[in-house]
Design a protein around this motif. Structure first.
Motif, PDB file in Angstrom:
ATOM      1  N   MET A   1       0.847  -1.200   0.000  1.00 43.67           N
ATOM      2  CA  MET A   1       0.000   0.000   0.000  1.00 43.67           C
ATOM      3  C   MET A   1       0.878   1.244   0.000  1.00 43.67           C
ATOM      4  O   MET A   1       1.849   1.336   0.745  1.00 43.67           O
ATOM      5  CB  MET A   1      -0.911   0.003   1.234  1.00 43.67           C
ATOM      6  N   THR A   3       2.065   4.806   0.854  1.00 40.66           N
ATOM      7  CA  THR A   3       1.906   5.679   2.016  1.00 40.66           C
ATOM      8  C   THR A   3       2.305   7.103   1.637  1.00 40.66           C
ATOM      9  O   THR A   3       3.137   7.333   0.754  1.00 40.66           O
ATOM     10  CB  THR A   3       2.766   5.201   3.194  1.00 40.66           C
ATOM     11  N   THR A  43      -2.650   7.171   3.453  1.00 46.01           N
ATOM     12  CA  THR A  43      -2.673   6.205   2.359  1.00 46.01           C
ATOM     13  C   THR A  43      -3.574   6.717   1.242  1.00 46.01           C
ATOM     14  O   THR A  43      -4.134   7.810   1.328  1.00 46.01           O
ATOM     15  CB  THR A  43      -3.199   4.844   2.843  1.00 46.01           C
ATOM     16  N   GLU A  44      -3.753   5.885   0.204  1.00 46.87           N
ATOM     17  CA  GLU A  44      -4.650   6.277  -0.885  1.00 46.87           C
ATOM     18  C   GLU A  44      -6.087   6.403  -0.403  1.00 46.87           C
ATOM     19  O   GLU A  44      -6.893   7.114  -1.014  1.00 46.87           O
ATOM     20  CB  GLU A  44      -4.578   5.271  -2.042  1.00 46.87           C
ATOM     21  N   VAL A  45      -6.433   5.727   0.698  1.00 47.69           N
ATOM     22  CA  VAL A  45      -7.776   5.863   1.263  1.00 47.69           C
ATOM     23  C   VAL A  45      -7.983   7.298   1.764  1.00 47.69           C
ATOM     24  O   VAL A  45      -9.038   7.906   1.538  1.00 47.69           O
ATOM     25  CB  VAL A  45      -8.000   4.860   2.399  1.00 47.69           C
ATOM     26  N   ILE A 232     -13.621   1.773  -2.183  1.00 48.54           N
ATOM     27  CA  ILE A 232     -12.311   1.316  -1.714  1.00 48.54           C
ATOM     28  C   ILE A 232     -12.284   1.116  -0.204  1.00 48.54           C
ATOM     29  O   ILE A 232     -11.390   0.444   0.317  1.00 48.54           O
ATOM     30  CB  ILE A 232     -11.182   2.282  -2.137  1.00 48.54           C
ATOM     31  N   THR A 233     -13.253   1.700   0.512  1.00 48.27           N
ATOM     32  CA  THR A 233     -13.330   1.471   1.955  1.00 48.27           C
ATOM     33  C   THR A 233     -14.240   0.296   2.288  1.00 48.27           C
ATOM     34  O   THR A 233     -14.369  -0.077   3.449  1.00 48.27           O
ATOM     35  CB  THR A 233     -13.837   2.728   2.689  1.00 48.27           C
TER      36      THR A 233
END
Length: 253
Positions: A1, A3, A43-45, A232-233
């Motif tokens: 993932m 960062t 993160t991308e989230v 994505i979540t």
């Protein structure tokens, strides 16, 4: 993932690092994990959440956008969707009001108060306030600004709104929603009251229509950003968020 440092996330969205921290504090983006030394790790989230929030701000304003993200992060998806639905409903209402006024613009200068006793179209200040969804104090403020000029019933002394007064109140309500100040609205209404005074109204309505179109497009952008963040979540119910034309996932044997 992948960062991201706070500075990376901020720079990518034209924000200050402090603004990103504030959005996290206020619940507009999810909490960041921390390194052993206490530094935030995004993160991308978090990037998707930030993009969604900023798109919602453009479409619905800071207050509603913040409430939507708060509801999502509290696990209240239905409440968040209700806030979005209400925003769309208001846009529809504004469009309908705008269309009604545009259709009536050719008849505005022909409408005059006959001065006769109140007929079926005459309304009290309370009735007009309820009709527009504003307070009586708002109508009195518009009257003080010269936008409204209701007459008084000789017997009771109460304000009586006839058809031209109601028309002026509707226009004031519309233009206020368009962001126009009371002095500008008073000028527009005064021009409408005089022969050939619809030019200012036409200009104001054209500008307001442009704002509504822009807001509608921003709502579409926000929907895409928010939908991506929800996917994505993994907070959507089973089957939600999938294109009807897309084939279902293939099982792996």
């Amino acid at each position: 993932m992948i960062t991201l440092r706070p500075s990376d996330l901020a720079r990518g969205h034209g924000l200050s690092t402090q603004a990103v921290r504030n959005y996290e504090r206020d619940g507009f983006i999810p909490p960041a994990e921390r390194t052993p030394s206490g530094y935030r790790i995004y993160t991308e989230v978090h990037a998707a959440a930030l993009r969604a929030y900023l798109a919602l701000v453009a479409a619905y304003g800071h207050a509603r956008a913040g409430r939507i993200m708060n509801e999502l992060h509290d696990g209240a998806l239905d409440a968040a969707l209700d806030l979005i639905d209400r925003g769309h409903h208001q846009l529809i209402r504004d469009r309908e009001t705008l269309d009604a006024v545009r259709k009536a613009i050719g008849h505005l200068t022909a409408e005059t108060d006959t001065g006769r006793a109140p007929g079926p179209t005459a309304r009290s200040v309370g009735e007009v306030a309820h009709y527009l969804g504003v307070t009586r104090a708002t109508l009195r403020k518009w009257e003080t600004a010269g936008i409204l000029t209701p007459r008084r019933d000789p017997a009771t002394g109460y304000r009586v709104y006839r058809a031209p007064d109601i028309r002026d109140a509707e226009l004031a309500h519309l233009l206020r929603r368009g962001g126009y100040g009371l002095s500008h609205i008073a000028t527009v209404v005064e021009q409408i009251r005089t022969a050939g005074g619809t030019g200012a109204l036409a200009t104001a309505l054209a500008e307001w229509r442009r704002k509504l179109v822009t807001q509608g497009v921003m709502m579409l952008d926000a929907a895409g950003m928010l939908g991506h963040y929800l996917r994505i979540t993994d907070v959507l119910p089973d089957g939600a968020g999938r294109s009807a034309s897309a084939p279902p996932p293939q099982s792996v044997e």
